[in-house]
Scaffold this active site. Structure first.
Site: not given
Length: 362
Positions: A58, A80, A89, A189, A205
Site C-alpha cells: 500500500e 496492517c 498501512c 526452492r 550427495d
C-alpha cells in the site's frame, strides 16, 4: 468498467495479485502482497511488497501518486494496523484520503486479524473483503499456516521412475528427472523459506541446497536433520553464504561448537525412539519464522513425514524411465502391511514438464 462493480473489483484485484507474485522469491518472512489504486476507472498507481524491511504494498503504491484522494485501493491482504518494522498501512491509506478499500482476505496474523479493516471503517472508508480470496490464499500458504498454527507449510519434492523408484540400489540417483524438471524444482526452492534434508542425503550427495534461478532470490535457509550430529565439518553447504540450521537430539556434543564456529546454528530437540521428533522440528521452524519449507530427502525421512501426516503438498516428478525392482522406493513405511493401512493422497494437479510429468498431491 465502472469502479465498484463486481467485475471491476475482480479485474483490479487480479492485477494486485499479479503484482504480489513479483515478491514470490523475496518477501520472507513477510507475506506476498500487491496493491492497485484506482480512480474513476483508471489505475493511478500500483505497488507490491519487495522484501522485509521495505515498504508494504500500500505504501509503495501511494508513493507513485501525488494525490490518492477519493481512490479505491485494491489490496491482496488486509492492511496492517500495528507498528512493526514499518508504520501501519491502514494509517497511510486513511491519511491519503482513499474512499474505498477492497481486500482479498483478512490477515491471519493475530496482531492484525480484522483490526486493520475496523480502523479503516472507523475512519469512514467503505471496506469490502473477500474478493478473489481463494487466489490470495494460494499465494501465501506458508504465512497463513504459520500465523494460524505456528508451523510452516511443508512441501516435499520427489523424483521417481515409471516404476516408482528414486535411486538405484547403490544409491545412484543423478539424474532421474530431466533438465526442465530440475529447473522447475529450483523455482520451488526459490519460493521456499527453507530447504530441509536428512543427514544421510548430506553424507551421500554433499548438496548445496541453493536456489538457482535468473530472478533475484532470497536464498532459503538450509536445514539438516541430524539426530546423532554426524554433519561433516567439510560439508559444502557450510562454505556457502546464507544460514545453515542443524537440528539434532544429541545434547552437549563436542561437535556443536565446531559447527557453530563455521556459522551453523545448532538446535537440540527431544528424541522420539532415538530420532528427532518431526512435529517438534516443524514447531522449531515456525519459531524461526519459516513460512514454506521444501523437503528434499530420501525414503526414510519421507516415509516418516508421510506416516506422521506432516506434509501439506507432495511434489512428484515422474520420469519416463524404469529402474527395476532392486532400486529404492519413494517411502520407507514398514508399518503399512495391509490394504486397509494404505495412505490415500488427493491428486490436485498434473502437467508435463519437459519429458516428465509433475504431480501435485495432498
Amino acid at each position: 468498467m465502472s469502479d465498484g462493480s463486481a467485475q471491476a473489483d475482480a479485474v483490479y484485484m487480479a492485477r494486485a495479485l499479479k503484482l504480489a507474485q513479483r515478491g514470490l522469491y523475496t518477501t520472507d518472512p513477510n507475506p506476498r502482497v500487491g496493491c492497485v489504486l484506482v480512480r474513476q476507472g483508471q489505475v493511478i498507481a500500483e505497488g507490491w511488497h519487495v522484501k522485509a524491511g521495505c515498504g508494504h504494498a500500500e505504501v509503495e503504491a501511494l508513493k507513485q501518486t501525488p494525490d490518492a484522494r477519493g481512490a479505491t485501493a485494491y489490496v491482496t491482504l488486509e492492511p496492517c494496523s500495528h507498528q512493526g518494522r514499518t508504520p501501519p498501512c491502514s494509517d497511510a491509506l486513511i491519511a491519503a484520503g482513499v474512499a474505498k478499500v477492497v481486500v482479498a482476505m483478512q490477515d491471519p496474523n493475530p496482531q492484525v486479524a480484522g483490526l486493520g479493516l475496523a480502523k479503516l471503517k472507523a475512519a469512514g472508508i467503505d471496506v469490502h473483503c473477500g474478493v478473489l480470496e481463494e487466489e490470495a490464499r494460494r499465494l501465501n500458504p506458508g504465512f497463513i499456516k504459520r500465523m494460524l498454527t505456528g508451523r510452516p507449510f511443508v512441501r516435499s519434492k520427489l523424483a521417481m521412475s515409471l516404476d516408482g523408484r528414486t535411486a538405484m540400489a547403490s544409491g545412484e540417483s543423478q539424474w532421474i528427472s530431466s533438465e526442465q524438471a530440475r529447473a522447475d524444482v529450483h523455482r520451488f526452492r526459490a519460493r521456499s523459506a527453507a530447504i530441509m534434508t536428512g543427514i544421510d542425503t548430506v553424507l551421500a550427495d554433499d548438496p548445496a541446497l541453493t536456489a538457482r534461478i535468473e530472478q533475484a532470490v532470497l536464498q532459503p535457509v538450509r536445514v539438516v536433520l541430524d539426530s546423532h550430529l554426524r554433519m561433516p565439518l567439510t560439508a559444502r553447504m557450510l562454505t556457502l553464504p546464507g544460514r545453515n540450521v542443524i537440528v539434532t537430539c544429541s545434547p552437549e556434543s563436542p561437535k556443536t561448537a565446531s559447527l557453530q564456529a563455521l556459522g551453523a546454528e545448532v538446535y537440540c530437540l527431544e528424541a522420539e525412539n532415538g530420532r528427532l521428533a518431526l512435529s517438534s522440528v516443524m514447531a522449531l521452524l515456525g519459531r524461526l519464522c519459516i513460512n514454506e519449507v521444501l523437503i528434499e530427502a530420501g525414503p526414510t525421512l519421507n516415509g516418516a513425514l508421510l506416516a506422521g501426516t506432516l506434509v501439506d503438498e507432495w511434489l512428484i516428478y515422474m520420469a519416463t524411465c524404469v529402474l527395476g525392482d532392486r532400486a529404492r522406493g519413494l517411502f520407507a513405511v514398514p508399518d503399512l502391511v495391509r490394504m486397509a493401512d494404505k495412505k490415500q493422497l488427493k491428486l490436485r494437479d498434473v502437467r508435463q514438464v519437459g519429458p516428465d510429468l509433475r504431480l501435485i498431491l495432498n
